[in-house]
Design a protein around this motif. Structure first.
Motif, PDB file in Angstrom:
ATOM      1  N   THR A 214       0.671  -1.197  -0.078  1.00 47.95           N
ATOM      2  CA  THR A 214      -0.004   0.018   0.053  1.00 47.95           C
ATOM      3  C   THR A 214       0.765   1.405   0.114  1.00 47.95           C
ATOM      4  OG1 THR A 214       0.052  -0.034   2.407  1.00 47.95           O
ATOM      5  CG2 THR A 214      -1.818  -1.259   1.352  1.00 47.95           C
ATOM      6  N   LEU A 215       2.267   1.147   0.178  1.00 43.99           N
ATOM      7  CA  LEU A 215       2.881   2.314   0.117  1.00 43.99           C
ATOM      8  C   LEU A 215       2.892   3.009  -1.254  1.00 43.99           C
ATOM      9  CD1 LEU A 215       5.160   3.119   2.291  1.00 43.99           C
ATOM     10  CD2 LEU A 215       6.980   2.189   1.000  1.00 43.99           C
ATOM     11  N   PRO A 216       2.930   4.310  -1.093  1.00 42.80           N
ATOM     12  CA  PRO A 216       2.660   5.417  -2.008  1.00 42.80           C
ATOM     13  C   PRO A 216       3.744   5.331  -3.278  1.00 42.80           C
ATOM     14  CG  PRO A 216       1.972   6.433  -0.236  1.00 42.80           C
ATOM     15  CD  PRO A 216       2.773   5.272   0.210  1.00 42.80           C
TER      16      PRO A 216
ATOM     17  N   ALA B 264      -9.228   1.815   7.533  1.00 42.63           N
ATOM     18  CA  ALA B 264     -10.375   1.148   7.293  1.00 42.63           C
ATOM     19  C   ALA B 264     -11.292   2.262   6.580  1.00 42.63           C
ATOM     20  CB  ALA B 264     -11.163   0.685   8.684  1.00 42.63           C
ATOM     21  N   LEU B 265     -11.422   3.297   6.892  1.00 37.44           N
ATOM     22  CA  LEU B 265     -12.249   4.223   6.267  1.00 37.44           C
ATOM     23  C   LEU B 265     -12.072   4.304   4.540  1.00 37.44           C
ATOM     24  CD1 LEU B 265     -12.575   7.305   8.781  1.00 37.44           C
ATOM     25  CD2 LEU B 265     -14.229   5.700   7.958  1.00 37.44           C
TER      26      LEU B 265
ATOM     27  N   VAL C 277       1.688   3.783   8.756  1.00 37.29           N
ATOM     28  CA  VAL C 277       1.930   3.914   7.368  1.00 37.29           C
ATOM     29  C   VAL C 277       0.682   3.710   6.381  1.00 37.29           C
ATOM     30  CG1 VAL C 277       3.255   2.531   5.575  1.00 37.29           C
ATOM     31  CG2 VAL C 277       4.078   2.878   7.945  1.00 37.29           C
ATOM     32  N   THR C 278      -0.021   2.643   6.840  1.00 39.79           N
ATOM     33  CA  THR C 278      -1.475   2.309   5.903  1.00 39.79           C
ATOM     34  C   THR C 278      -2.385   3.631   5.867  1.00 39.79           C
ATOM     35  OG1 THR C 278      -2.413   0.952   7.646  1.00 39.79           O
ATOM     36  CG2 THR C 278      -1.112  -0.005   5.928  1.00 39.79           C
ATOM     37  N   ALA C 279      -2.340   3.936   6.886  1.00 36.44           N
ATOM     38  CA  ALA C 279      -3.534   5.304   6.944  1.00 36.44           C
ATOM     39  C   ALA C 279      -2.737   6.371   6.243  1.00 36.44           C
ATOM     40  CB  ALA C 279      -3.491   5.656   8.563  1.00 36.44           C
ATOM     41  N   THR C 280      -1.591   6.967   6.620  1.00 37.59           N
ATOM     42  CA  THR C 280      -1.184   7.897   5.853  1.00 37.59           C
ATOM     43  C   THR C 280      -1.060   7.740   4.083  1.00 37.59           C
ATOM     44  OG1 THR C 280       0.540   8.316   7.630  1.00 37.59           O
ATOM     45  CG2 THR C 280       1.111   9.396   5.610  1.00 37.59           C
ATOM     46  N   GLY C 281      -0.898   6.519   4.011  1.00 35.45           N
ATOM     47  CA  GLY C 281      -1.003   6.062   2.407  1.00 35.45           C
ATOM     48  C   GLY C 281      -2.397   6.014   1.862  1.00 35.45           C
ATOM     49  N   ALA C 282      -3.255   5.653   2.780  1.00 33.21           N
ATOM     50  CA  ALA C 282      -4.600   6.051   2.209  1.00 33.21           C
ATOM     51  C   ALA C 282      -4.987   7.350   2.109  1.00 33.21           C
ATOM     52  CB  ALA C 282      -5.569   5.316   3.366  1.00 33.21           C
TER      53      ALA C 282
END
Length: 401
Positions: free
Chosen positions: A66-68, A266-267, A337-342
């Motif tokens: 999921t990393l940008p 999740a959002l 990490v995943t939240a910031t990537g989202a």
């Protein structure tokens, strides 16, 4: 006091008497009915908190996908890490079930909190099968693995989210300053189910089944997020009104950032798949909610991350002994990490992109450190020699030796 006794004082997942000593707080321990005690010469050494090692290892792999920004060799390395997490999950599950220590651990006010770790370990490995495993075992097999692990992890997570608070109300008793980050563990699994369930929504049969899955994920997100906010308020009050936590309980403060980051993840994941199940107006609303609500919660997560970092630096200066709670550093950083990537994917902000990359770099460094300490701990203490001179796995020496 012998060295083995000192070891058990630093393990939050050991037997009942050990659990209170390892809490590391300067406050008085939890009070209430005494938990059952195991045999003095054959006590279960493996507690549910060790499943956090699977969570931490798995999110290192999943966050790479999921990393940008993509880097050469990152996907193959993530595949290897995911396989390691899957193998570790299998080994820990077999070892824990063989102990038959469920009743012992559920009776302890501290160990019971970490029953949230096994379902999250299942969910993390299951999502890794969808994100990475399909390249190795094929899409159909990866979907089968994903469905099975998600279903099992979701059921166990919901049972934990309902049962552990009930035990806390009816059986366990706590001092006013007993709240710690581990109290978040039972209520976070439904949020992980929501985030990982989003990966399965496009593969569910169109119509009512897919809609039910999506709405169920949103309901589990609400269950976990509201519960987590209530617990965070209790932890914050404990930090403000009592002495700062010390010792091996300090890493559990990081779980707060993990819970908040997981909700943002999740959002974003649910908003991405909402158009396949929801009518147009509501699908657009899900996207707005993911962006605005996600940024608001992400800001709170950053505040909690700074607070946790300050307490950790303070604890390191005082001497921070190794314990399974060190794995509390890993999954929360991975959730950030995943939240910031989202948020980076939804906004296109370069600030979020590079913050996600920086967080991932810190995640990998922290994982290497904690995994190294865990391997050394296992090499020293998994196999030990009792009085008779024969090695037994999962035993401890009699007290006083």
């Amino acid at each position: 006091m012998c060295a083995m006794q000192r070891l058990h004082q630093d393990m939050i997942d050991s037997t009942a008497a050990t659990e209170h000593r390892v809490c590391g707080m300067s406050c008085s321990p939890c009070v209430g009915p005494p938990a059952p005690t195991a045999n003095r010469t054959r006590r279960p050494l493996l507690g549910p908190s060790w499943f956090a090692a699977v969570m931490g290892t798995g999110i290192v792999a999943n966050a790479a996908v999921t990393l940008p920004r993509s880097f050469h060799g990152l996907r193959p390395a993530a595949m290897v890490v995911w396989l390691g997490a899957a193998l570790l999950l299998l080994l820990l599950a077999v070892a824990y079930l063989r102990q038959r220590a469920l009743r012992l651990h559920s009776g302890d006010p501290v160990t019971a909190q970490f029953f949230g770790a096994p379902p999250m370990a299942l969910l993390t490995v299951g999502s890794g099968a969808l994100l990475l495993g399909h390249r190795l075992i094929g899409l159909e097999a990866a979907l089968d693995v994903g469905w099975v692990l998600w279903s099992l992890g979701t059921v166990l997570g919901l049972v934990t989210a309902c049962t552990v608070p009930y035990l806390m109300v009816t059986r366990h008793r706590f001092a006013p300053d007993a709240a710690f980050g581990g109290w978040l563990m039972p209520v976070v699994p439904p949020m992980v189910s929501a985030a990982t369930g989003a990966l399965l929504v496009p593969h569910a049969p169109a119509g009512q089944v897919r809609l039910a899955l999506l709405l169920g994920c949103y309901a589990m997100l609400g269950l976990g997020l509201v519960s987590a906010l209530l617990v965070l308020a209790m932890i914050y009050g404990r930090l403000m009104h009592h002495e700062a936590p010390t010792g091996t309980v300090v890493p559990t403060v990081w779980i707060g950032a993990g819970a908040l980051g997981q909700s943002v993840t999740a959002l974003g994941a649910l908003a991405a798949v909402a158009p396949s199940a929801l009518p147009a107006p509501y699908a657009g609303g899900a996207a707005v909610f993911a962006l605005l609500g996600g940024i608001v919660v992400w800001g709170f997560a950053m505040l909690w991350l700074v607070l946790a970092t300050g307490l950790t630096v303070r604890a390191i200066r005082a001497g921070l002994p190794f314990a399974p709670t060190w794995w509390s550093f890993i999954f929360p950083v991975g959730a950030c990490v995943t939240a910031t990537g989202a948020l980076a994917a939804r906004t296109g902000s370069e600030v979020f992109v590079w913050m996600a990359v920086v967080f991932y770099g810190l995640l990998v460094i922290a994982w290497v450190v904690v995994a190294g300490h865990s391997l050394r701990h296992a090499a020293r203490h998994v196999w030990r020699r009792p009085v008779g001179g024969h090695a037994h796995r999962g035993t401890v020496e009699p007290e006083g030796r």
